[in-house]
Design a protein around this motif. Structure first.
Motif, mmCIF file in Angstrom:
data_model
loop_
_atom_site.group_PDB
_atom_site.id
_atom_site.type_symbol
_atom_site.label_atom_id
_atom_site.label_comp_id
_atom_site.label_asym_id
_atom_site.label_seq_id
_atom_site.Cartn_x
_atom_site.Cartn_y
_atom_site.Cartn_z
ATOM 1 N N ASP A 296 -3.293 76.077 46.951
ATOM 2 C CA ASP A 296 -4.502 75.739 47.723
ATOM 3 C C ASP A 296 -5.739 75.767 46.837
ATOM 4 N N GLU A 297 -5.821 76.762 45.971
ATOM 5 C CA GLU A 297 -6.926 76.860 45.019
ATOM 6 C C GLU A 297 -6.948 75.643 44.104
ATOM 7 N N CYS A 298 -5.787 75.218 43.701
ATOM 8 C CA CYS A 298 -5.641 74.126 42.744
ATOM 9 C C CYS A 298 -6.015 72.773 43.345
ATOM 10 N N ASN A 299 -5.831 72.615 44.638
ATOM 11 C CA ASN A 299 -6.047 71.317 45.281
ATOM 12 C C ASN A 299 -7.485 71.088 45.738
ATOM 13 N N LYS A 300 -8.438 71.770 45.162
ATOM 14 C CA LYS A 300 -9.845 71.593 45.532
ATOM 15 C C LYS A 300 -10.537 70.511 44.723
ATOM 16 N N ASN A 301 -9.994 70.164 43.560
ATOM 17 C CA ASN A 301 -10.623 69.160 42.699
ATOM 18 C C ASN A 301 -9.739 67.929 42.580
ATOM 19 N N ILE A 302 -10.387 66.771 42.463
ATOM 20 C CA ILE A 302 -9.697 65.490 42.383
ATOM 21 C C ILE A 302 -10.070 64.808 41.073
ATOM 22 N N GLN A 303 -9.107 64.128 40.484
ATOM 23 C CA GLN A 303 -9.340 63.399 39.248
ATOM 24 C C GLN A 303 -8.774 61.988 39.387
ATOM 25 N N GLU A 304 -9.528 60.990 38.943
ATOM 26 C CA GLU A 304 -9.010 59.625 38.862
ATOM 27 C C GLU A 304 -8.425 59.432 37.479
ATOM 28 N N CYS A 305 -7.172 59.017 37.431
ATOM 29 C CA CYS A 305 -6.508 58.817 36.141
ATOM 30 C C CYS A 305 -6.986 57.512 35.509
ATOM 31 N N ARG A 306 -7.282 57.569 34.254
ATOM 32 C CA ARG A 306 -7.695 56.391 33.477
ATOM 33 C C ARG A 306 -6.651 56.110 32.416
ATOM 34 N N ALA A 307 -6.437 54.843 32.111
ATOM 35 C CA ALA A 307 -5.441 54.443 31.116
ATOM 36 C C ALA A 307 -5.669 55.203 29.820
ATOM 37 N N PRO A 308 -4.635 55.648 29.201
ATOM 38 C CA PRO A 308 -3.203 55.441 29.459
ATOM 39 C C PRO A 308 -2.607 56.465 30.423
ATOM 40 N N HIS A 309 -3.437 57.277 31.040
ATOM 41 C CA HIS A 309 -2.943 58.294 31.976
ATOM 42 C C HIS A 309 -2.616 57.638 33.312
ATOM 43 N N ASP A 310 -1.328 57.606 33.649
ATOM 44 C CA ASP A 310 -0.858 56.919 34.849
ATOM 45 C C ASP A 310 0.037 57.798 35.713
ATOM 46 N N THR A 311 0.014 59.097 35.457
ATOM 47 C CA THR A 311 0.934 60.026 36.115
ATOM 48 C C THR A 311 0.211 61.327 36.458
ATOM 49 N N CYS A 312 0.541 61.905 37.611
ATOM 50 C CA CYS A 312 0.041 63.234 37.958
ATOM 51 C C CYS A 312 1.038 64.250 37.408
ATOM 52 N N MET A 313 0.534 65.231 36.682
ATOM 53 C CA MET A 313 1.388 66.240 36.054
ATOM 54 C C MET A 313 1.061 67.606 36.642
ATOM 55 N N THR A 314 2.083 68.329 37.043
ATOM 56 C CA THR A 314 1.922 69.678 37.577
ATOM 57 C C THR A 314 2.727 70.644 36.733
ATOM 58 N N ILE A 315 2.065 71.676 36.244
ATOM 59 C CA ILE A 315 2.719 72.699 35.428
ATOM 60 C C ILE A 315 2.610 74.028 36.170
ATOM 61 N N VAL A 316 3.729 74.692 36.360
ATOM 62 C CA VAL A 316 3.730 76.010 36.998
ATOM 63 C C VAL A 316 4.344 76.997 36.014
ATOM 64 N N ASP A 317 3.520 77.933 35.538
ATOM 65 C CA ASP A 317 3.990 78.996 34.651
ATOM 66 C C ASP A 317 4.193 80.251 35.491
ATOM 67 N N THR A 318 5.359 80.856 35.373
ATOM 68 C CA THR A 318 5.686 82.059 36.127
ATOM 69 C C THR A 318 6.014 83.186 35.169
ATOM 70 N N SER A 319 5.403 84.340 35.424
ATOM 71 C CA SER A 319 5.693 85.539 34.650
ATOM 72 C C SER A 319 5.691 86.714 35.618
ATOM 73 N N GLY A 320 6.870 87.202 35.918
ATOM 74 C CA GLY A 320 6.975 88.272 36.905
ATOM 75 C C GLY A 320 6.552 87.769 38.275
ATOM 76 N N THR A 321 5.562 88.437 38.859
ATOM 77 C CA THR A 321 5.090 88.035 40.184
ATOM 78 C C THR A 321 3.868 87.124 40.119
ATOM 79 N N SER A 322 3.371 86.843 38.934
ATOM 80 C CA SER A 322 2.183 85.993 38.838
ATOM 81 C C SER A 322 2.552 84.565 38.448
ATOM 82 N N LYS A 323 1.779 83.632 39.002
ATOM 83 C CA LYS A 323 1.952 82.213 38.717
ATOM 84 C C LYS A 323 0.616 81.639 38.287
ATOM 85 N N ALA A 324 0.658 80.689 37.382
ATOM 86 C CA ALA A 324 -0.519 79.931 36.982
ATOM 87 C C ALA A 324 -0.171 78.457 37.149
#
Length: 116
Positions: A23-51
């Motif tokens: 929910d925190e992450c979905n507050k900002n919007i970005q328009e992709c500009r060439a050559p960026h044509d894909t939405c990328m999501t990275i989830v790092d997990t360490s123990g009980t914390s996620k980034a």
């Protein structure tokens, strides 16, 4: 004579650099500009914390990163998702991993019930 011009609208993705929740992450919007044509999501997990990080990337970059992502038996590590099918296709972040697994199991369960 009619000339049709097809405007290619840029893909829109949710964007964040390091959020603890989706929910925190979905507050900002970005328009992709060439050559960026894909939405990328990275989830790092360490123990009980996620980034969670989301941004625009090229399809090749996202797929390359996704192919090297890994999670160990304790659930620590990172996952990378790439999508380009619709605007805001990266709505789900950390929760999507569990939801996709649950949906798959539900589908298999229903198929088994119907096959009897």
């Amino acid at each position: 004579m009619f000339v049709f011009l097809l405007a290619v609208l840029p893909l829109k993705c949710y964007m964040c650099s390091s959020s603890a929740t989706n929910d925190e992450c979905n507050k900002n919007i970005q328009e992709c500009r060439a050559p960026h044509d894909t939405c990328m999501t990275i989830v790092d997990t360490s123990g009980t914390s996620k980034a969670i990080a989301k941004h625009c990337a090229s399809q090749a970059t996202c797929r390359g990163a996704a192919s090297t992502a890994s999670v160990d038996s304790n659930g620590n590590g990172n996952t990378i998702r790439c999508c380009s099918n619709t605007d805001f296709c990266n709505l789900s972040g950390a929760d999507s991993i569990n939801r996709n697994t649950e949906l798959l199991l539900l589908t298999v369960g229903v198929a088994l019930l119907l096959s009897r």
